[in-house]
Design a protein around this motif. Structure first.
Motif, PDB file in Angstrom:
ATOM      1  N   LEU A  98     -55.624  -7.120 -17.305  1.00 39.71           N
ATOM      2  CA  LEU A  98     -55.062  -8.423 -16.917  1.00 39.71           C
ATOM      3  C   LEU A  98     -53.614  -8.268 -16.459  1.00 39.71           C
ATOM      4  O   LEU A  98     -52.881  -7.456 -17.008  1.00 39.71           O
ATOM      5  N   PRO A  99     -53.217  -9.067 -15.476  1.00 37.98           N
ATOM      6  CA  PRO A  99     -51.848  -8.928 -14.964  1.00 37.98           C
ATOM      7  C   PRO A  99     -50.825  -9.091 -16.085  1.00 37.98           C
ATOM      8  O   PRO A  99     -50.933 -10.011 -16.899  1.00 37.98           O
ATOM      9  N   GLY A 100     -49.877  -8.203 -16.155  1.00 36.54           N
ATOM     10  CA  GLY A 100     -48.800  -8.303 -17.142  1.00 36.54           C
ATOM     11  C   GLY A 100     -49.130  -7.689 -18.490  1.00 36.54           C
ATOM     12  O   GLY A 100     -48.245  -7.502 -19.319  1.00 36.54           O
ATOM     13  N   PHE A 101     -50.413  -7.370 -18.707  1.00 36.35           N
ATOM     14  CA  PHE A 101     -50.777  -6.869 -20.030  1.00 36.35           C
ATOM     15  C   PHE A 101     -50.146  -5.516 -20.329  1.00 36.35           C
ATOM     16  O   PHE A 101     -49.640  -5.274 -21.422  1.00 36.35           O
ATOM     17  N   GLU A 102     -50.168  -4.667 -19.338  1.00 38.33           N
ATOM     18  CA  GLU A 102     -49.611  -3.317 -19.537  1.00 38.33           C
ATOM     19  C   GLU A 102     -48.117  -3.403 -19.821  1.00 38.33           C
ATOM     20  O   GLU A 102     -47.588  -2.705 -20.677  1.00 38.33           O
ATOM     21  N   LYS A 103     -47.466  -4.293 -19.098  1.00 41.63           N
ATOM     22  CA  LYS A 103     -46.025  -4.467 -19.287  1.00 41.63           C
ATOM     23  C   LYS A 103     -45.744  -4.949 -20.712  1.00 41.63           C
ATOM     24  O   LYS A 103     -44.844  -4.462 -21.387  1.00 41.63           O
ATOM     25  N   PHE A 104     -46.556  -5.893 -21.148  1.00 41.60           N
ATOM     26  CA  PHE A 104     -46.395  -6.446 -22.486  1.00 41.60           C
ATOM     27  C   PHE A 104     -46.631  -5.374 -23.553  1.00 41.60           C
ATOM     28  O   PHE A 104     -45.843  -5.208 -24.489  1.00 41.60           O
ATOM     29  N   ALA A 105     -47.706  -4.617 -23.388  1.00 38.03           N
ATOM     30  CA  ALA A 105     -48.046  -3.571 -24.359  1.00 38.03           C
ATOM     31  C   ALA A 105     -46.941  -2.508 -24.413  1.00 38.03           C
ATOM     32  O   ALA A 105     -46.566  -2.034 -25.489  1.00 38.03           O
ATOM     33  N   SER A 106     -46.396  -2.183 -23.248  1.00 38.45           N
ATOM     34  CA  SER A 106     -45.335  -1.178 -23.184  1.00 38.45           C
ATOM     35  C   SER A 106     -44.077  -1.691 -23.869  1.00 38.45           C
ATOM     36  O   SER A 106     -43.382  -0.955 -24.567  1.00 38.45           O
ATOM     37  N   TYR A 107     -43.822  -2.979 -23.666  1.00 34.12           N
ATOM     38  CA  TYR A 107     -42.666  -3.613 -24.291  1.00 34.12           C
ATOM     39  C   TYR A 107     -42.793  -3.572 -25.815  1.00 34.12           C
ATOM     40  O   TYR A 107     -41.851  -3.235 -26.541  1.00 34.12           O
ATOM     41  N   MET A 108     -44.006  -3.869 -26.297  1.00 30.00           N
ATOM     42  CA  MET A 108     -44.246  -3.855 -27.740  1.00 30.00           C
ATOM     43  C   MET A 108     -44.066  -2.449 -28.303  1.00 30.00           C
ATOM     44  O   MET A 108     -43.510  -2.250 -29.381  1.00 30.00           O
ATOM     45  N   MET A 109     -44.528  -1.480 -27.553  1.00 28.94           N
ATOM     46  CA  MET A 109     -44.432  -0.095 -28.010  1.00 28.94           C
ATOM     47  C   MET A 109     -42.962   0.321 -28.086  1.00 28.94           C
ATOM     48  O   MET A 109     -42.531   0.946 -29.047  1.00 28.94           O
ATOM     49  N   GLN A 110     -42.213  -0.048 -27.049  1.00 28.61           N
ATOM     50  CA  GLN A 110     -40.791   0.286 -27.025  1.00 28.61           C
ATOM     51  C   GLN A 110     -40.084  -0.373 -28.207  1.00 28.61           C
ATOM     52  O   GLN A 110     -39.222   0.240 -28.846  1.00 28.61           O
ATOM     53  N   LYS A 111     -40.473  -1.600 -28.518  1.00 34.10           N
ATOM     54  CA  LYS A 111     -39.853  -2.315 -29.622  1.00 34.10           C
ATOM     55  C   LYS A 111     -40.114  -1.602 -30.947  1.00 34.10           C
ATOM     56  O   LYS A 111     -39.233  -1.494 -31.798  1.00 34.10           O
ATOM     57  N   GLN A 112     -41.323  -1.112 -31.073  1.00 33.27           N
ATOM     58  CA  GLN A 112     -41.723  -0.367 -32.261  1.00 33.27           C
ATOM     59  C   GLN A 112     -40.855   0.894 -32.400  1.00 33.27           C
ATOM     60  O   GLN A 112     -40.404   1.241 -33.478  1.00 33.27           O
ATOM     61  N   MET A 113     -40.593   1.529 -31.272  1.00 30.71           N
ATOM     62  CA  MET A 113     -39.787   2.751 -31.288  1.00 30.71           C
ATOM     63  C   MET A 113     -38.319   2.451 -31.576  1.00 30.71           C
ATOM     64  O   MET A 113     -37.648   3.216 -32.250  1.00 30.71           O
ATOM     65  N   ASP A 114     -37.853   1.289 -31.089  1.00 29.06           N
ATOM     66  CA  ASP A 114     -36.479   0.869 -31.402  1.00 29.06           C
ATOM     67  C   ASP A 114     -36.294   0.767 -32.910  1.00 29.06           C
ATOM     68  O   ASP A 114     -35.268   1.138 -33.456  1.00 29.06           O
ATOM     69  N   LYS A 115     -37.331   0.263 -33.558  1.00 33.07           N
ATOM     70  CA  LYS A 115     -37.274   0.093 -35.010  1.00 33.07           C
ATOM     71  C   LYS A 115     -37.113   1.435 -35.707  1.00 33.07           C
ATOM     72  O   LYS A 115     -36.506   1.532 -36.761  1.00 33.07           O
ATOM     73  N   LEU A 116     -37.715   2.459 -35.127  1.00 29.85           N
ATOM     74  CA  LEU A 116     -37.633   3.799 -35.707  1.00 29.85           C
ATOM     75  C   LEU A 116     -36.368   4.520 -35.260  1.00 29.85           C
ATOM     76  O   LEU A 116     -36.207   5.708 -35.501  1.00 29.85           O
ATOM     77  N   ASP A 117     -35.500   3.785 -34.567  1.00 27.11           N
ATOM     78  CA  ASP A 117     -34.229   4.345 -34.120  1.00 27.11           C
ATOM     79  C   ASP A 117     -34.433   5.429 -33.056  1.00 27.11           C
ATOM     80  O   ASP A 117     -33.657   6.382 -32.977  1.00 27.11           O
ATOM     81  N   ILE A 118     -35.496   5.289 -32.279  1.00 33.18           N
ATOM     82  CA  ILE A 118     -35.722   6.226 -31.179  1.00 33.18           C
ATOM     83  C   ILE A 118     -35.046   5.641 -29.944  1.00 33.18           C
ATOM     84  O   ILE A 118     -35.330   4.503 -29.571  1.00 33.18           O
ATOM     85  N   PRO A 119     -34.139   6.363 -29.332  1.00 31.66           N
ATOM     86  CA  PRO A 119     -33.401   5.790 -28.200  1.00 31.66           C
ATOM     87  C   PRO A 119     -34.271   5.587 -26.962  1.00 31.66           C
ATOM     88  O   PRO A 119     -35.337   6.192 -26.835  1.00 31.66           O
ATOM     89  N   HIS A 120     -33.790   4.757 -26.052  1.00 29.96           N
ATOM     90  CA  HIS A 120     -34.469   4.593 -24.770  1.00 29.96           C
ATOM     91  C   HIS A 120     -34.328   5.883 -23.965  1.00 29.96           C
ATOM     92  O   HIS A 120     -33.491   6.733 -24.285  1.00 29.96           O
ATOM     93  N   VAL A 121     -35.151   5.992 -22.922  1.00 30.78           N
ATOM     94  CA  VAL A 121     -35.225   7.258 -22.188  1.00 30.78           C
ATOM     95  C   VAL A 121     -33.857   7.724 -21.677  1.00 30.78           C
ATOM     96  O   VAL A 121     -33.482   8.880 -21.882  1.00 30.78           O
ATOM     97  N   THR A 122     -33.095   6.817 -21.040  1.00 32.15           N
ATOM     98  CA  THR A 122     -31.818   7.266 -20.463  1.00 32.15           C
ATOM     99  C   THR A 122     -30.860   7.760 -21.553  1.00 32.15           C
ATOM    100  O   THR A 122     -30.166   8.757 -21.367  1.00 32.15           O
ATOM    101  N   GLU A 123     -30.853   7.064 -22.686  1.00 28.27           N
ATOM    102  CA  GLU A 123     -29.961   7.509 -23.773  1.00 28.27           C
ATOM    103  C   GLU A 123     -30.444   8.829 -24.357  1.00 28.27           C
ATOM    104  O   GLU A 123     -29.637   9.701 -24.724  1.00 28.27           O
ATOM    105  N   PHE A 124     -31.743   8.982 -24.438  1.00 28.54           N
ATOM    106  CA  PHE A 124     -32.323  10.220 -24.946  1.00 28.54           C
ATOM    107  C   PHE A 124     -31.902  11.391 -24.054  1.00 28.54           C
ATOM    108  O   PHE A 124     -31.543  12.475 -24.525  1.00 28.54           O
ATOM    109  N   ILE A 125     -31.944  11.140 -22.758  1.00 30.10           N
ATOM    110  CA  ILE A 125     -31.572  12.197 -21.816  1.00 30.10           C
ATOM    111  C   ILE A 125     -30.077  12.523 -21.928  1.00 30.10           C
ATOM    112  O   ILE A 125     -29.686  13.684 -21.890  1.00 30.10           O
ATOM    113  N   GLU A 126     -29.271  11.486 -22.154  1.00 30.98           N
ATOM    114  CA  GLU A 126     -27.832  11.729 -22.401  1.00 30.98           C
ATOM    115  C   GLU A 126     -27.647  12.604 -23.638  1.00 30.98           C
ATOM    116  O   GLU A 126     -26.806  13.506 -23.661  1.00 30.98           O
TER     117      GLU A 126
END
Lengths: 179, 103
Positions: A98-126
Motif C-alpha cells: 500500500l502507498p506509504g506503508f514502506e515509508k511508515f514501516a521504515s520510520y517505525m524501525m528507525q524510531k526503534q533504533m533511536d531508542k537503542l541509541d543507534i545513530p542515523h546513517v550520516t552520523e554513523f558514517i561521521e
C-alpha cells in the motif's frame, strides 16, 4: 595413528603470563552492495565495532549500497515491506504494498533504533570516519547511477575501482565481509 | 577470580584485567594500566576517565557515541587519547567494567 596429534602442545604446560594473545583479525574490509536500512546498518555496525575494538576498517559501497553514502538519500533508507518474508509474517503481502506503508514501516524501525541509541546513517558514517575508518564508493556503480564525488557525503574518501578495493585489504590479518 | 596487587592492596580483576570493584580505583592503577597500553595519562585523559566513572556509577550504559557527546572530547579526540579501542582501553584504565555496547 600419529601420537603427536593427540598430545597437548608443550606450551600449555607452562604458566603463561596474563597478557592476552594477540588478535589475528587486524582489519576488515566491508563491502556493502545493498541499500536497505537493515543491510546498511549491519555494515555500519560491523565497521564501527571493528574500530571500537582497535581494528582497522575500510568500507566499499557499491550498487544500491551507494544510497547509504549519497547525501540526498543516506538518512532516508527504507526497509522492504514487500518480498521480505521476515517482515511481519502474519501481514498479507498486499498490505505491505500500500502507498506509504514502506515509508511508515521504515520510520517505525528507525524510531526503534533511536531508542537503542543507534545513530542515523550520516552520523554513523561521521563516527566511523572519526574513528579512523575509510569510506569509498565503487566507480562502476557510481558511473552507472551517474553519481559524482559531490553527490556523496563528505566522509567518502574517493571513488575507486575493484582493483583499488582489493588493495585496501593489503596486509596480514585482513578479512572481507560482503553484504 | 584473579587478583592483582598494587601497593600492597589486593585488587580483584576479571580474566581480561578489568577491575571488578570501581571503588578500588586509584590514580596509580590508572597510570599502570595506561602504561601497559603505552599511554601516558594527561589531565585530558583524567577528565575522560572521571566522566566515565561518574556515568558508570549513575548506571549509564556507555558507548563511544556518548563519550563523543560528553563535551570533554569528540570521537576523534577520544580515539587519539586511547588508541587500540578507545572505550575498552579507557574503561580498563578507569577501573569500570568492560563496555558491552555494539555501537
Amino acid at each position: 595413528m600419529n601420537e603427536t596429534l593427540n598430545k597437548e602442545p608443550v606450551t600449555s604446560n607452562v604458566a603463561t603470563p596474563a597478557k592476552k594473545k594477540e588478535d589475528t583479525v587486524k582489519k576488515v574490509v566491508i563491502i556493502c552492495s545493498k541499500g536497505t536500512l537493515e543491510d546498511v546498518y549491519a555494515a555500519l555496525i560491523m565497521a564501527n565495532g571493528a574500530l571500537a575494538d582497535g581494528r582497522d576498517a575500510k568500507m566499499f559501497f557499491t550498487f544500491f549500497g551507494l544510497d547509504a553514502i549519497t547525501t540526498a538519500k543516506a538518512d532516508h533508507l527504507h526497509t522492504a515491506t514487500v518480498g521480505n518474508p521476515a517482515f511481519m509474517p502474519s501481514m498479507p503481502t498486499m498490505v505491505g504494498g500500500l502507498p506509504g506503508f514502506e515509508k511508515f514501516a521504515s520510520y517505525m524501525m528507525q524510531k526503534q533504533m533511536d531508542k537503542l541509541d543507534i545513530p542515523h546513517v550520516t552520523e554513523f558514517i561521521e563516527m566511523i570516519d572519526a574513528g579512523g575508518g575509510e569510506i569509498y564508493a565503487c566507480k562502476l556503480a557510481a558511473d552507472m547511477f551517474k553519481l559524482e564525488k559531490k553527490d556523496f557525503l563528505p566522509e567518502v574518501k574517493d571513488i575507486i575501482t575493484v582493483s583499488d578495493m582489493y588493495a585496501l585489504a593489503d596486509g596480514e590479518g585482513s578479512h572481507f565481509i560482503f553484504i | 577470580m584473579d587478583t592483582t596487587t598494587m601497593n600492597g592492596q589486593q585488587i580483584e580483576v576479571n580474566e581480561e584485567g578489568y577491575m571488578k570493584d570501581p571503588a578500588q580505583w586509584t590514580k596509580e592503577w590508572a597510570n599502570q594500566i595506561a602504561a601497559e597500553h603505552e599511554i601516558t595519562l594527561t589531565d585530558k585523559h583524567f577528565e575522560v576517565l572521571n566522566w566515565l566513572r561518574e556515568k558508570q556509577a549513575e548506571g549509564v550504559s556507555l558507548n563511544i557515541r556518548k563519550v563523543g557527546k560528553s563535551g570533554i572530547v569528540d570521537i576523534k579526540q577520544f580515539y587519539a587519547l586511547f588508541p587500540g579501542g578507545p572505550l575498552k582501553v579507557s574503561s580498563k584504565i578507569a577501573g569500570i567494567p568492560k563496555p558491552v555496547s555494539c555501537v
